[in-house]
Design an enzyme around this catalytic site. Structure first.
Site, short mmCIF file in Angstrom:
data_model
loop_
_atom_site.label_atom_id
_atom_site.label_comp_id
_atom_site.label_asym_id
_atom_site.label_seq_id
_atom_site.Cartn_x
_atom_site.Cartn_y
_atom_site.Cartn_z
CB ALA A 105 -0.92 0.01 1.21
CG PHE A 106 -0.46 5.50 -0.44
CD1 PHE A 106 -1.74 5.15 -0.08
CD2 PHE A 106 0.07 6.68 0.07
CE1 PHE A 106 -2.49 5.93 0.77
CE2 PHE A 106 -0.67 7.48 0.93
CZ PHE A 106 -1.96 7.10 1.27
CE LYS A 107 -2.66 5.37 5.28
NZ LYS A 107 -3.63 4.85 4.26
CG ASP A 108 4.74 -0.09 2.21
OD1 ASP A 108 4.60 -0.33 3.43
OD2 ASP A 108 4.43 -0.90 1.32
CB ALA A 111 5.67 4.02 7.06
#
Ligand SMILES: *Cc1c(COP(=O)(O)O)cnc(C)c1O
Length: 435
Positions: A105-108, A111
């Site tokens: 997912a793009f939050k990688d 983060a």
């Protein structure tokens, strides 16, 4: 670079303070004092640069004054250990696949970048261990846990509601071990969030441990998301030149971090024509565009659950950037909102007509682009998660049996390790006091 608060009451903060504190003292969101324009020669040859090279230039514009070039280069390259290809779905519509990172997912990206930046500051200051507390309803926990995995000097505690996250999601933060501890809370997501908030306010606890949050409003999680859009433009630039068309960026939005980072990109000089913010049934931003009134309300549960946000935090940043002008915001961004039934229909129609499998979040983006694209435009929507993360829903909607990518399957083979706690703050506090 200094950071000011969107509430204009807190003092200016250094990058380090903004990253470690997350939120300003007046509860506002930090904004960089300046948004540097990148030079024309960068845009002239952007299509010849790699994703990492492009991201280094963008990162330098924000963080270059505070982090030595070599360190920043290493942080960016470590963060972007995977690609974000723009894939053609149909004529004039491209999917920017942001799901090729470790948790799909793009939050990688946000983060991973934040973890490395925090580590840089910890090393520089010779600080003792820093403890990150994060409450999750599913996706944030996995991106943060994996982003911080193995990063020396930082320990992460993920609080999640027992029985309320899918097995795939749970496996992404309970099987890691090392510096990641999963806490299974007997309660709902709001209880997890309340525990974290209370921990930050508890003096005794804060004297005992250095606590910080990895909240999505943190500048170190939010700004690096601008990398995507520069890279999307670089990939589509030859086509834009050939056709003489302009680029529209459509972002499935919840807390509006991803789209706000994109808007920062445009302010840096990236030739984006306009934006579309695609909402699920949580249509607070859509309603703002129609009426000029920002009216947050309780979120409702939908198929695209990572976008179930009733008070999008980053609205404050967009509002600040355009001096609160409804007119200017409407010139730049249009909106769309989709019910669960409309999301299902979009997924089916796209699959039947093009063979492309959308996840429920990306489906909002695809549909908004399809309905909103004009004659002289090429559009890219952000495919924010891999459809296999929502395999049960996707298979049911499309009557498919989609394959689970190897790295997702690998999590599911791991041994679950978690510590069960009640939702009572005293119990959580004693647990942390013993760390
Ligand atoms: C977090 C998330 C979103 C929403 O992103 P915002 O930056 O909060 O607007 C969309 N899709 C997926 C899959 C997400 O995890």
């Amino acid at each position: 670079m200094k950071y000011y608060s969107t509430n204009h009451k807190a003092p200016l903060a250094s990058l380090e303070k903004a990253v470690v504190k997350g939120l300003a003292e007046d509860k506002g969101l930090y904004m960089p004092e300046l948004i540097h324009k990148l030079p024309q020669n960068f845009f002239d040859s952007i299509e010849q640069l790699s994703f990492q090279d492009i991201a280094c230039r963008v990162a330098d514009a924000f963080f270059g004054e505070d982090i030595p070039a070599d360190d920043l280069h290493k942080i960016v390259c470590d963060t972007l250990a995977f690609d974000c290809p723009a894939v053609k779905v149909e004529d004039n519509i491209y999917s920017l696949e942001l799901f090729h990172g470790p948790t799909l997912a793009f939050k990688d990206v946000g983060a991973r970048f934040m973890a490395r930046l925090l580590q840089y500051f910890i090393r520089k200051e010779g600080k003792e261990r820093v403890n990150v507390l994060v409450a999750t309803s599913g996706d944030t926990g996995s991106a943060v846990a994996n982003g911080f995995l193995g990063v020396e000097g930082i320990h992460v505690y993920v609080l999640y509601p027992k029985g309320k996250v899918s097995r795939i999601q749970e496996s992404q933060f309970t099987t890691l071990g090392q510096n990641i501890t999963a806490l299974e809370i007997d309660g709902v997501f709001d209880d997890c969030q309340a525990l974290v908030k209370n921990a930050f306010m508890d003096e005794e606890l804060n004297n005992h441990l250095t606590l910080t949050s990895a909240n999505s409003i943190n500048v170190a999680r939010f700004l690096p998301q601008a990398f995507y859009e520069f890279y999307a433009y670089a990939q589509l630039k030859p086509l834009l030149q050939q056709t003489g068309k302009q680029l529209v960026v459509c972002v499935p939005s919840g807390n509006f971090g991803n789209i706000t980072a994109g808007i920062f990109g445009k302010e840096m000089g990236l030739p984006i024509h306009r934006f579309i913010a695609a909402n699920n049934a949580n249509d607070i931003f859509y309603q703002y565009l129609q009426t000029g009134v920002y009216a947050p309300k309780a979120s409702i549960q939908t198929l695209a659950n990572a976008m179930d946000v009733g008070a999008p935090s980053n609205f404050a940043r967009i509002y600040e950037l355009y001096g609160g002008s409804h007119e200017r915001i409407c010139q730049l961004v249009s909106g769309a909102t989709y019910s669960d039934e409309a999301i299902r229909q979009a997924m089916r129609a796209c699959h039947e007509q093009t063979g492309y499998v959308l996840d429920p979040h990306g489906a909002c983006g695809y549909q908004a682009l399809k309905e909103g694209l004009r004659e002289n435009e090429i559009g890219v929507f952000y495919e924010t998660a891999h459809p296999a993360k929502f395999k049960e829903k996707v298979d049911e909607i499309l009557a498919t049996d989609i394959a689970i990518p190897e790295r997702l399957a690998a999590f599911m083979k791991g041994q679950k390790q978690s510590i069960a706690l009640s939702k009572q703050f005293e119990e959580f506090k004693s647990f942390l006091m013993a760390q």
